[in-house]
Design a protein around this motif. Sequence first.
Motif, PDB file in Angstrom:
ATOM      1  N   GLU A   5       0.859  -1.131  -0.020  1.00 10.03           N
ATOM      2  CA  GLU A   5      -0.062  -0.061  -0.018  1.00 10.03           C
ATOM      3  C   GLU A   5       0.916   1.285   0.014  1.00 10.03           C
ATOM      4  OE1 GLU A   5      -2.981   2.318   2.924  1.00 10.03           O
ATOM      5  OE2 GLU A   5      -2.161   0.346   3.602  1.00 10.03           O
ATOM      6  N   LEU A   6       1.922   1.335   0.865  1.00 15.56           N
ATOM      7  CA  LEU A   6       2.529   2.489   1.008  1.00 15.56           C
ATOM      8  C   LEU A   6       3.965   2.627   0.430  1.00 15.56           C
ATOM      9  CD1 LEU A   6       1.943   2.926   4.999  1.00 15.56           C
ATOM     10  CD2 LEU A   6       0.818   4.054   2.859  1.00 15.56           C
ATOM     11  N   THR A   7       4.445   1.762  -0.258  1.00 11.82           N
ATOM     12  CA  THR A   7       5.867   1.769  -1.018  1.00 11.82           C
ATOM     13  C   THR A   7       5.760   2.768  -2.359  1.00 11.82           C
ATOM     14  OG1 THR A   7       7.654   0.624  -1.880  1.00 11.82           O
ATOM     15  CG2 THR A   7       5.586  -0.545  -2.301  1.00 11.82           C
ATOM     16  N   GLU A   8       6.814   3.374  -2.527  1.00 12.20           N
ATOM     17  CA  GLU A   8       6.755   4.287  -3.719  1.00 12.20           C
ATOM     18  C   GLU A   8       7.582   3.366  -4.845  1.00 12.20           C
ATOM     19  OE1 GLU A   8       8.244   8.031  -2.582  1.00 12.20           O
ATOM     20  OE2 GLU A   8       6.562   8.452  -1.352  1.00 12.20           O
ATOM     21  N   ASP A   9       8.134   2.384  -4.522  1.00  8.80           N
ATOM     22  CA  ASP A   9       8.865   1.793  -5.433  1.00  8.80           C
ATOM     23  C   ASP A   9       7.791   0.541  -6.136  1.00  8.80           C
ATOM     24  OD1 ASP A   9      11.757   0.577  -6.497  1.00  8.80           O
ATOM     25  OD2 ASP A   9      10.865  -1.219  -5.531  1.00  8.80           O
ATOM     26  N   GLU A  10       7.733   0.646  -7.313  1.00  6.05           N
ATOM     27  CA  GLU A  10       6.954  -0.069  -8.180  1.00  6.05           C
ATOM     28  C   GLU A  10       7.448  -1.893  -8.069  1.00  6.05           C
ATOM     29  OE1 GLU A  10       3.606  -1.184  -9.951  1.00  6.05           O
ATOM     30  OE2 GLU A  10       3.955   0.427  -9.146  1.00  6.05           O
ATOM     31  N   HIS A  11       8.528  -1.912  -8.030  1.00  2.80           N
ATOM     32  CA  HIS A  11       9.025  -3.257  -8.042  1.00  2.80           C
ATOM     33  C   HIS A  11       8.869  -3.882  -6.615  1.00  2.80           C
ATOM     34  CE1 HIS A  11      10.895  -2.977 -11.895  1.00  2.80           C
ATOM     35  NE2 HIS A  11      11.811  -2.098 -11.513  1.00  2.80           N
ATOM     36  N   THR A  12       8.891  -3.206  -5.806  1.00  2.00           N
ATOM     37  CA  THR A  12       8.734  -3.689  -4.589  1.00  2.00           C
ATOM     38  C   THR A  12       7.229  -3.910  -4.232  1.00  2.00           C
ATOM     39  OG1 THR A  12      10.331  -2.462  -3.494  1.00  2.00           O
ATOM     40  CG2 THR A  12       8.830  -3.273  -1.986  1.00  2.00           C
ATOM     41  N   ARG A  13       6.373  -2.848  -4.778  1.00  2.00           N
ATOM     42  CA  ARG A  13       4.902  -3.286  -4.592  1.00  2.00           C
ATOM     43  C   ARG A  13       4.368  -4.670  -5.545  1.00  2.00           C
ATOM     44  NH1 ARG A  13       3.620   1.188  -6.675  1.00  2.00           N
ATOM     45  NH2 ARG A  13       3.279   2.222  -4.934  1.00  2.00           N
ATOM     46  N   ILE A  14       5.071  -5.028  -6.573  1.00  2.00           N
ATOM     47  CA  ILE A  14       4.760  -6.091  -7.266  1.00  2.00           C
ATOM     48  C   ILE A  14       5.007  -7.166  -6.324  1.00  2.00           C
ATOM     49  CG2 ILE A  14       5.436  -7.257  -9.453  1.00  2.00           C
ATOM     50  CD1 ILE A  14       5.347  -4.792 -10.947  1.00  2.00           C
ATOM     51  N   ARG A  15       6.241  -7.337  -5.901  1.00  2.00           N
ATOM     52  CA  ARG A  15       6.756  -8.428  -5.382  1.00  2.00           C
ATOM     53  C   ARG A  15       5.940  -8.703  -3.758  1.00  2.00           C
ATOM     54  NH1 ARG A  15      12.289  -5.982  -6.572  1.00  2.00           N
ATOM     55  NH2 ARG A  15      13.221  -7.529  -8.274  1.00  2.00           N
ATOM     56  N   ALA A  16       5.587  -7.471  -3.084  1.00  2.00           N
ATOM     57  CA  ALA A  16       4.759  -7.713  -2.068  1.00  2.00           C
ATOM     58  C   ALA A  16       3.555  -8.296  -2.342  1.00  2.00           C
ATOM     59  CB  ALA A  16       4.429  -6.234  -1.374  1.00  2.00           C
ATOM     60  N   ARG A  17       2.835  -7.787  -3.481  1.00  2.00           N
ATOM     61  CA  ARG A  17       1.568  -8.550  -3.943  1.00  2.00           C
ATOM     62  C   ARG A  17       1.617  -9.872  -4.547  1.00  2.00           C
ATOM     63  NH1 ARG A  17      -0.857  -3.085  -7.312  1.00  2.00           N
ATOM     64  NH2 ARG A  17      -1.395  -1.888  -5.640  1.00  2.00           N
ATOM     65  N   THR A  18       3.031 -10.108  -4.884  1.00  2.00           N
ATOM     66  CA  THR A  18       2.925 -11.465  -5.762  1.00  2.00           C
ATOM     67  C   THR A  18       2.896 -12.391  -4.425  1.00  2.00           C
ATOM     68  OG1 THR A  18       4.047 -10.844  -7.487  1.00  2.00           O
ATOM     69  CG2 THR A  18       4.490 -12.982  -6.643  1.00  2.00           C
ATOM     70  N   MET A  19       3.644 -12.082  -3.137  1.00  2.00           N
ATOM     71  CA  MET A  19       3.913 -13.002  -2.090  1.00  2.00           C
ATOM     72  C   MET A  19       2.575 -12.759  -1.211  1.00  2.00           C
ATOM     73  SD  MET A  19       6.575 -14.298  -2.649  1.00  2.00           S
ATOM     74  CE  MET A  19       6.804 -15.339  -1.105  1.00  2.00           C
ATOM     75  N   LEU A  20       1.695 -11.894  -1.324  1.00  2.00           N
ATOM     76  CA  LEU A  20       0.281 -11.736  -0.856  1.00  2.00           C
ATOM     77  C   LEU A  20      -0.620 -12.953  -1.385  1.00  2.00           C
ATOM     78  CD1 LEU A  20      -0.446  -8.050  -0.081  1.00  2.00           C
ATOM     79  CD2 LEU A  20      -0.472  -9.765   1.632  1.00  2.00           C
ATOM     80  N   ALA A  21      -0.566 -12.913  -2.634  1.00  2.00           N
ATOM     81  CA  ALA A  21      -1.210 -13.894  -3.371  1.00  2.00           C
ATOM     82  C   ALA A  21      -0.943 -15.183  -3.100  1.00  2.00           C
ATOM     83  CB  ALA A  21      -1.041 -13.626  -4.974  1.00  2.00           C
ATOM     84  N   ARG A  22       0.444 -15.546  -2.749  1.00  6.05           N
ATOM     85  CA  ARG A  22       0.824 -17.077  -2.643  1.00  6.05           C
ATOM     86  C   ARG A  22       0.649 -17.252  -1.313  1.00  6.05           C
ATOM     87  NH1 ARG A  22       7.202 -18.433  -4.305  1.00  6.05           N
ATOM     88  NH2 ARG A  22       7.290 -20.682  -3.693  1.00  6.05           N
ATOM     89  N   LEU A  23       1.015 -16.385  -0.287  1.00  3.50           N
ATOM     90  CA  LEU A  23       0.487 -16.860   1.182  1.00  3.50           C
ATOM     91  C   LEU A  23      -1.070 -17.074   1.259  1.00  3.50           C
ATOM     92  CD1 LEU A  23       3.349 -16.001   1.585  1.00  3.50           C
ATOM     93  CD2 LEU A  23       2.569 -14.710   3.809  1.00  3.50           C
TER      94      LEU A  23
END
Length: 263
Positions: free
Chosen positions: A203-221
Amino acid sequence: MTLPSPPALPEEYDAQVHMVTHQVRGRMFHATIPSVYLAAELMASGATADIAEAAAIFGAVLTCQEVRGTDPHCGNFRWELEDEVVEDLNAVQFVLFYCIPVLCIAQDALPRDLVAAMRRAVALGLEEIARIDVAPAYTNIVLKDIANSCLGGQLLGDDDIGRRGREKLVRWMAHVDTYGLPAEYNSPNYASVAVRVLGRLAELTEDEHTRIRARTMLARLGLSAALHVHPGIGCWAGPFSRAYSHAVFNADAFGADDVRAWV
C-alpha cells in the motif's frame, strides 16, 4: 469519505501515563506494543481528540526507547515502561511498524516537535534493525524488517536503508522459493501477520518493483491458506507451523471468512 469510528480507550488504559497497562502477580506494567498500536488506531479515526491522545501515547512510547550509545541495543525499545533494559529484541520491529505508516500518511496532524522526535526514533531504530538483521526463516519478523526498512528509508529519504529493505525482500522470496512456503507456513497465529505486513508494504511503498513483489507474495500466502480451509465446515486444517492452542481452539479461529476477506 467516512472516517473510521474512533476506537474506545480500553479499560486498562492509564490516562495519566498515556499507556496501556496489564498486571502480573498484582503488579502493574505499562506495555509498549499495545500502546503504540492504540495510538495508530486513534490516528486512523481522524478525530481531533483522538489525534491529541495518540500524540501523547507516541510521546510516552518514545521514552521506552534505549538511546544510550553505549548500550548494545541502542535504538530498540523496552517491552514495558518498567523494564530496566531491552529484553525482547523484536520490540523495535513492532514499534516502528506502527510509527512509520503514521508518519508517512498523517505526520502533518501531529505536533512538529513530536514528529521530529519520532523521526529520530525511527532512524535510531532502523540502525538497530540492520544490526540484528533477522534471518529469513523468522517469517513475521523478517517481513517487519523488510517493511520497516523499505518504508522507513522512504520516509527519511535514506536510500541506503530503503535499498537494504528492497534487497532483503528479494532474498526472502528466494528463501521461500527454496522451500515452497515461508518457515511460518499455514500458521493460525502468523499467517495473518504476514498478510498484514505485506499489505502495508504494498500500500505505502513508492517503489513499483517492491509493490509487485509484495502483492505476489500476498497472493502466494493467501492461496496456501485457502487450500487448507475445509470447504464444508470452513475451518483451517493442518499441518500448522507455530500453532498456539488459543489461536486454533476458539470461536474466532481463522477460517473461510478470513480468506474471503483477504480476497
